[in-house]
Design an enzyme around this catalytic site. Structure first.
Site, PDB file in Angstrom:
ATOM      1  N   HIS A  39       2.838  -9.812   0.744  1.00  0.00           N
ATOM      2  CA  HIS A  39       2.503  -8.908   1.839  1.00  0.00           C
ATOM      3  C   HIS A  39       3.744  -8.506   2.637  1.00  0.00           C
ATOM      4  CE1 HIS A  39       0.478  -7.977   5.827  1.00  0.00           C
ATOM      5  NE2 HIS A  39      -0.237  -7.254   4.999  1.00  0.00           N
ATOM      6  N   TYR A  88      -0.542   4.434  12.281  1.00  0.00           N
ATOM      7  CA  TYR A  88      -0.424   3.039  12.711  1.00  0.00           C
ATOM      8  C   TYR A  88       0.863   2.847  13.494  1.00  0.00           C
ATOM      9  CZ  TYR A  88      -3.819   1.979   8.936  1.00  0.00           C
ATOM     10  OH  TYR A  88      -4.912   1.932   8.112  1.00  0.00           O
ATOM     11  N   ARG A 120       0.854  -1.191   0.000  1.00  0.00           N
ATOM     12  CA  ARG A 120       0.000   0.000   0.000  1.00  0.00           C
ATOM     13  C   ARG A 120       0.888   1.238   0.000  1.00  0.00           C
ATOM     14  NH1 ARG A 120      -5.187  -1.799   1.077  1.00  0.00           N
ATOM     15  NH2 ARG A 120      -5.373  -3.647   2.407  1.00  0.00           N
ATOM     16  N   ARG A 139      -6.403  -4.993  -1.101  1.00  0.00           N
ATOM     17  CA  ARG A 139      -7.831  -4.709  -1.173  1.00  0.00           C
ATOM     18  C   ARG A 139      -8.150  -3.234  -0.919  1.00  0.00           C
ATOM     19  NH1 ARG A 139      -9.829  -8.866   1.800  1.00  0.00           N
ATOM     20  NH2 ARG A 139     -10.196 -10.113  -0.061  1.00  0.00           N
ATOM     21  N   ARG A 168      -4.557  -7.510  18.785  1.00  0.00           N
ATOM     22  CA  ARG A 168      -5.472  -6.380  18.631  1.00  0.00           C
ATOM     23  C   ARG A 168      -6.880  -6.807  18.229  1.00  0.00           C
ATOM     24  NH1 ARG A 168      -4.443  -3.481  13.468  1.00  0.00           N
ATOM     25  NH2 ARG A 168      -6.121  -4.818  12.730  1.00  0.00           N
ATOM     26  N   HIS A 222      -0.438  -2.093  15.059  1.00  0.00           N
ATOM     27  CA  HIS A 222      -0.151  -2.833  13.828  1.00  0.00           C
ATOM     28  C   HIS A 222       1.164  -3.604  13.887  1.00  0.00           C
ATOM     29  CE1 HIS A 222       0.311  -3.150   9.304  1.00  0.00           C
ATOM     30  NE2 HIS A 222      -0.969  -3.478   9.470  1.00  0.00           N
TER      31      HIS A 222
END
Length: 721
Positions: free
Chosen positions: A440, A473, A380, A410, A569, A597
């Protein structure tokens, strides 16, 4: 260890229901009176957007599974797909009740502070007249009301676009109609405000009130604000693609498809008649349990733009003070990051510390003649990414730039496609991941030639290379010149270029090949220690825990005496504190100002302790269906700092929820009201303290330099230290 516990699965809970509990914790943040009001409002918005995505993706995938005839059951609880859907609908309804209550409280308190989100029925006659004029002049011309009959078929309702659904009366009989609320218009409509009071109405409320004016000859007998949530789980099925298909074009077609996929939920602002409800459910292919009623607006994203309607003084006290990540490295280090990192590992902790040192490193590498290549995985990116611009600069300067760009991130697909095009135009080599696996991982490798030898500088992180989310984050970013890790990173990129998932690495744990097996081995090592009477210790910090094999390994280790502390989390399918089964397992969840995160895995204590940071959670999708990277922390100072951070997080008694043996979460009580432990606040203050010490040191150097007599300054200039 108690035999047979794995057959009962009493210590496991369903992942979807666990996620709904997590989103409930997000919602309950809006009830915390110590939090500024508009920050509480933001948590309401986050809750609703979270729930939207959950229905679009998770519920959508379940409905697809039923349509395809799959009869899969949850491997942790044995629930069928239909069982899970029914439980999801049952568990969702009370969340809307909590949302309505929280929204009412927050808006009431905002009214007390002079920010009034009005109902149309609350307007004075003069205000109502002004609202009608605004509707006739500025809103009605934009509307396209439609009736629904044999000649006017039921129109497509885009995902989450607000509509007004009406029942219309005419001499020839009743019919139904729809009005789409314009999505390109500001939904907040200001009214004339008194001194110190600002009043607004929402666009959809205005259209609802004057809906009869949009339908002319018809009488509006019934009207409701509605929103349809559609399935957005678009599988790429890349293994079925012809090799000649352009993957970017294929992704673009899937994105267009997303807006037209099947409905999975209907939201209504008021209770509908049986006729209206039956009509909508029939046309949308929904059942009554998929209909939910909300007095709160379906889309609360306008809270993030509220401040632009007011002066800074009006709303400043309603927000947290603006957060500025601290500069944790001196200017001399930032000016030559390659030199600085070559002598010492650097750990950046976002959002408490700035991302600037890493961005400076990439910018300098793009312009350094000794740098041969930059290779990076991207999932991202910010739409205005300085990192991406530096990669483009590096390519334009003749360096080899390899970007492993994941187009299937996504809801970021369009942005990633745009950047992929720009990278290729600049001369970067762009690859789009591996067939069947999302990439990822968060890995960057700089290769340079120094004194005739190759030298590696590696960055590995827990979060995306996104300058915007790095301020929101919590993540860790390690930059190291450790050559063994660098060689592993070089091997990783070589393997990705030839789609080799079976590469071997000395230090990095890489999913889907070596990550999960290594984690299971590390858990077993601690278990054998406990069995042999030695202390066994495991600490885990990640976002979700769903992988059944890892859960079973943790339960075995805990039941044999290993002390296990976990900070999870979101989703957690393991139930702690069950006697003789999971009573050595302690689980908390931190929900605070910043989104937690970081992924940290710690095994053992003392000299043989193993500490990793990773891009992966302990979810099956991460361990088996994605390319992920975990990196060991080898620098003693960096290891000491991360262990301190873990200790602070596990002592948090302000933002921390504890998971109980019955699956409930309870907010942990504050041990000392005079000294509450807020981990995010502690990390913020620590980063600011570090930055202030650097500033003071620089100021001290300047003062000392200025206080020297001219002759000493001349000698310092000629013979620098």
């Amino acid at each position: 260890m108690i035999e047979g516990i794995f057959e009962t699965a009493a210590y496991m809970q369903n992942r979807e229901l666990s996620w709904l509990k997590f989103n409930e914790r997000v919602l309950l943040e809006s009830n915390r009176n110590e939090m500024p009001l508009l920050e509480r409002f933001k948590f309401l918005s986050i809750f609703t957007s979270n729930l939207d995505e959950f229905y679009m993706i998770r519920v959508g995938s379940f409905i697809d599974s039923i349509l395809l005839g799959n009869k899969l059951s949850d491997n942790k609880t044995g629930m069928t797909t239909i069982d899970q859907l029914n439980e999801i609908y049952r568990a969702t309804a009370p969340l809307y009740i909590l949302l309505n209550h929280a929204y009412s409280n927050v808006t009431s308190e905002l009214t007390d502070n002079g920010l009034c989100l009005m109902s149309i029925n609350e307007l004075s006659p003069a205000e109502l007249k002004a609202a009608k004029n605004h509707f006739m002049l500025n809103v009605l011309p934009m509307l396209s009301p439609s009736i629904i009959d044999t000649k006017h078929p039921f129109p497509h309702i885009p995902n989450k676009q607000l509509h007004i659904a009406v029942t219309l009366e005419k001499k020839k009989g009743n019919t139904f109609g729809l009005i789409a609320v314009p999505s390109e218009t500001d939904r907040l409509i200001p009214l004339d405000s008194n001194e110190g009071t600002h009043r607004f109405i929402l666009l959809e409320d205005l259209i609802l009130y004057f809906a009869d004016l949009a339908f002319g000859v018809y009488t509006v007998a019934e009207k409701h604000i509605i929103a349809v949530t559609r399935n957005a789980d678009i599988g790429t099925v890349e293994e079925l693609l012809d090799e000649d298909i352009d993957f970017r074009q294929f992704m673009k077609s899937l994105l267009r498809k997303r807006q037209r996929m099947a409905p999975v939920r209907l939201e209504m602002a008021s209770q509908a008649s049986s006729g209206m409800l039956e009509f909508l459910c029939k046309k949308l292919g929904l059942k009554t349990p998929q209909v939910f009623y909300s007095k709160a607006p379906f889309d609360l994203s306008f809270v993030f733009s509220l401040s632009r309607h007011f002066s800074k003084e009006t709303v400043e006290h309603l927000f947290w003070p603006t957060h500025s990540p601290a500069m944790s490295l001196p200017a001399t280090a930032r000016a030559d990051m390659i030199k600085h990192v070559s002598s010492k590992d650097v750990l950046l902790s976002f959002p408490f510390e700035s991302m600037t040192p890493f961005l400076s490193l990439i910018r300098q590498a793009a312009q350094d003649s000794s740098v041969l290549s930059i290779k990076i995985t991207l999932y991202r990116l910010d739409a205005q990414s300085k990192l991406a611009e530096s990669l483009i600069l590096a390519a334009e300067n003749g360096k080899e730039v390899i970007v492993l760009m994941e187009l299937r991130a996504r809801f970021d697909e369009s942005n990633n496609i745009e950047w992929a095009n720009r990278f290729e135009e600049a001369g970067c080599r762009v690859i789009y991941g591996l067939v069947g696996y999302k990439c990822h991982s968060k890995l960057c490798l700089i290769t340079r030639k120094d004194a005739g030898k190759l030298q590696y500088i590696t960055q590995v992180g827990t979060g995306n290379y996104n300058e915007k989310t790095a301020k929101l984050y919590t993540d860790l970013s390690l930059i190291t010149a450790n050559q063994e890790i660098g060689r592993d990173a070089a091997a990783f990129f070589s393997n990705m270029l030839i789609e080799n998932l079976d590469g071997e690495y000395s230090h990095l744990l890489v999913a889907p090949n070596s990550f999960k097996n290594s984690i299971l081995e590390l858990i077993e090592i601690e278990r054998y220690k406990a069995i042999n009477g030695e202390p066994g210790r495991i600490m885990i910090k990640c976002n979700s825990l769903t992988d059944k094999e890892i859960i079973e390994a943790l339960v075995r280790a805990g039941s044999d005496g290993v002390e296990i502390s976990m900070n999870i989390r979101g989703i957690c399918c393991l139930v702690p504190h069950l006697p003789s089964v999971t009573d050595n397992i302690h689980i908390i969840s931190i929900v605070g100002k910043f989104l937690e995160h970081t992924r940290i895995f710690c095994f053992g204590e003392g000299d043989d302790q193993k500490l990793y940071i990773a891009s992966a959670d302990f979810m099956t999708r991460n361990t088996q269906r994605r390319v992920e990277v975990a990196c060991p922390i080898l620098d003693p100072d960096v290891k000491k700092r991360i262990l301190w951070m873990l200790d602070v997080m596990f002592k948090d008694d302000t933002n921390s929820w504890e998971l109980c043996s019955d699956g409930r979460y309870i907010l942990r009580p504050t041990n000392d009201f005079r000294n509450p432990q807020n981990s995010q606040e502690i990390f913020t203050l620590e980063a600011q303290k570090k930055a202030a010490a650097l500033d003071e040191e620089i100021s001290g150097v300047k003062r000392n330099t200025n206080s020297m007599n001219p002759f000493k300054r001349f000698l310092r200039y000629i013979f620098p230290r």
